[in-house]
Write an enzyme that holds these catalytic residues in place. Structure first.
Site, PDB file in Angstrom:
ATOM      1  N   ASP A 156     124.628 109.076  70.111  1.00 46.47           N
ATOM      2  CA  ASP A 156     126.334 107.817  69.864  1.00 46.47           C
ATOM      3  C   ASP A 156     125.767 107.274  71.119  1.00 46.47           C
ATOM      4  O   ASP A 156     126.235 107.505  71.940  1.00 46.47           O
ATOM      5  CB  ASP A 156     127.154 108.513  70.708  1.00 46.47           C
ATOM      6  CG  ASP A 156     128.774 107.852  70.250  1.00 46.47           C
ATOM      7  OD1 ASP A 156     128.143 106.805  69.337  1.00 46.47           O
ATOM      8  OD2 ASP A 156     129.310 109.025  70.244  1.00 46.47           O
ATOM      9  N   ALA A 157     124.855 105.490  70.066  1.00 47.16           N
ATOM     10  CA  ALA A 157     124.402 104.982  71.357  1.00 47.16           C
ATOM     11  C   ALA A 157     124.667 103.243  71.059  1.00 47.16           C
ATOM     12  O   ALA A 157     124.655 102.769  71.415  1.00 47.16           O
ATOM     13  CB  ALA A 157     122.549 104.614  70.610  1.00 47.16           C
ATOM     14  N   LYS A 158     125.716 103.819  69.522  1.00 46.81           N
ATOM     15  CA  LYS A 158     126.623 101.920  69.481  1.00 46.81           C
ATOM     16  C   LYS A 158     125.747 100.753  69.056  1.00 46.81           C
ATOM     17  O   LYS A 158     126.425 100.013  69.315  1.00 46.81           O
ATOM     18  CB  LYS A 158     127.948 102.632  69.980  1.00 46.81           C
ATOM     19  CG  LYS A 158     129.354 103.653  69.518  1.00 46.81           C
ATOM     20  CD  LYS A 158     130.538 103.328  70.605  1.00 46.81           C
ATOM     21  CE  LYS A 158     131.573 104.299  69.950  1.00 46.81           C
ATOM     22  NZ  LYS A 158     130.825 105.771  70.840  1.00 46.81           N
ATOM     23  N   ARG A 159     124.723 100.887  68.924  1.00 45.80           N
ATOM     24  CA  ARG A 159     123.798  99.477  68.733  1.00 45.80           C
ATOM     25  C   ARG A 159     123.851  99.113  68.203  1.00 45.80           C
ATOM     26  O   ARG A 159     124.548  98.886  66.712  1.00 45.80           O
ATOM     27  CB  ARG A 159     122.158 100.414  69.065  1.00 45.80           C
ATOM     28  CG  ARG A 159     121.914 101.125  70.163  1.00 45.80           C
ATOM     29  CD  ARG A 159     121.878 100.655  71.507  1.00 45.80           C
ATOM     30  NE  ARG A 159     120.925 101.372  72.776  1.00 45.80           N
ATOM     31  CZ  ARG A 159     121.586 102.005  73.218  1.00 45.80           C
ATOM     32  NH1 ARG A 159     122.976 101.731  72.950  1.00 45.80           N
ATOM     33  NH2 ARG A 159     120.881 102.267  74.451  1.00 45.80           N
TER      34      ARG A 159
ATOM     35  N   THR B 169     124.266 106.064  65.676  1.00 46.53           N
ATOM     36  CA  THR B 169     126.084 105.574  65.824  1.00 46.53           C
ATOM     37  C   THR B 169     125.640 103.821  65.721  1.00 46.53           C
ATOM     38  O   THR B 169     124.517 103.955  66.452  1.00 46.53           O
ATOM     39  CB  THR B 169     127.108 105.448  66.746  1.00 46.53           C
ATOM     40  OG1 THR B 169     126.395 105.861  67.922  1.00 46.53           O
ATOM     41  CG2 THR B 169     128.176 107.092  66.236  1.00 46.53           C
TER      42      THR B 169
END
EC number: 4.1.1.23
Length: 282
Positions: free
Chosen positions: A93-96, A122
């Protein structure tokens, strides 16, 4: 390695629809009587790996590892490898989200051959869905998945995600663009089997009002916000027109609070998994 969608379907058919989160918040470390250091982080993750070894997919929240610098990233690398070694899929869950060569560098880190690369990651599309192309291409080449933020459970998100563009709310536009990528991938590989999921999923919060239509997505839907954030497991059926087996409820704090005992943590996860088991058929 088979494609991410196929691996996810196989894992959830055997181990259930639940995605368990590893969110080593300092408050949780203290509640588990662990130091708020990289050593405490490592001990926390070791317990989680042991407790969650029988589940389909686990989602480490990258920010809590970043907070410890290089030592935190080392723990994350070890945790990803440990989970995968026992057959658990890992969603980082890095939301890059970025553009051009910077996005390509993120793609190499999280979806290429880096030690940080997990089964899926993510990503944020709010620099334009097209900005994710480097990540989508690298993920496809390495049989990894990408979960794109569409309609998140935080109230602030609605100011952007529910804005209208081209006759659709932005969240729906994101879902539709993800669906297009999945269709193109299926066309390229001549896939048409029922129940086959594409490698691009979306994130739709359990507490959002008026979820986007995901019926044509052709990929998985990660549903955070179940438990501590107010989402009810029994209320998820058919969210956004989802097909049976398409929803992947994500739970972190509601389960992690049962720790630090491995058996208690596992039991809390199993209880939540049982609560969402109906989603495989609804």
């Amino acid at each position: 390695m088979t494609g991410f969608g196929a691996r996810l379907v196989e894992a959830t058919s055997r181990r259930g629809q639940l995605c368990l989160g590893i969110d080593p918040h300092p408050e949780l470390l203290r509640a588990w009587d662990l130091p708020t250091t990289a050593d405490g982080l490592a001990a926390f993750c070791d317990i989680c790996v042991e407790a969650f070894s029988g589940f389909a997919i686990v989602k480490p929240q990258v920010a809590f590892f970043e907070a410890y610098g290089a030592a935190g990233f080392a723990v994350l690398e070890y945790t990803i490898a440990a989970l995968r070694s026992v057959g658990v899929l890992v969603l980082a869950d890095a939301k890059r989200g970025d553009i051009g060569s910077t996005m390509a560098a993120y793609a190499a880190a999280w979806a290429g051959n880096s030690p940080l690369a997990a089964d899926a990651v993510t990503a944020s599309p709010y620099l334009g869905f097209g900005s994710l192309r480097p990540l989508l291409e690298v993920a496809a080449a390495h049989d990894r998945g990408v979960f794109v933020l569409a309609s998140t459970s935080n109230l602030e998100g609605a100011t952007v995600q529910r804005a209208t563009f081209d006759g659709r709310i932005v969240a729906q536009l994101i879902v539709d663009q993800a669906a297009f990528v999945n269709r193109e991938m299926n066309r390229s590989f001549h896939r048409s089997e029922p129940g086959c999921l594409g490698y691009v999923g979306v994130v739709v919060g359990a507490t959002v009002f008026g979820a986007p239509d995901v019926s044509a997505l052709g990929g998985p839907v990660l549903v955070p916000g179940v438990g501590a954030q107010g989402g009810h497991p029994e209320a998820l059926g058919g969210l956004g027109g989802a097909a049976p087996g398409q929803l992947l409820p994500a739970v972190s704090r509601a389960v992690l609070r049962a720790g630090p005992g491995v058996s208690e943590l596992r039991a809390a996860g199993e209880q939540m998994r049982d609560a969402v088991a109906y989603l495989a058929a609804v």
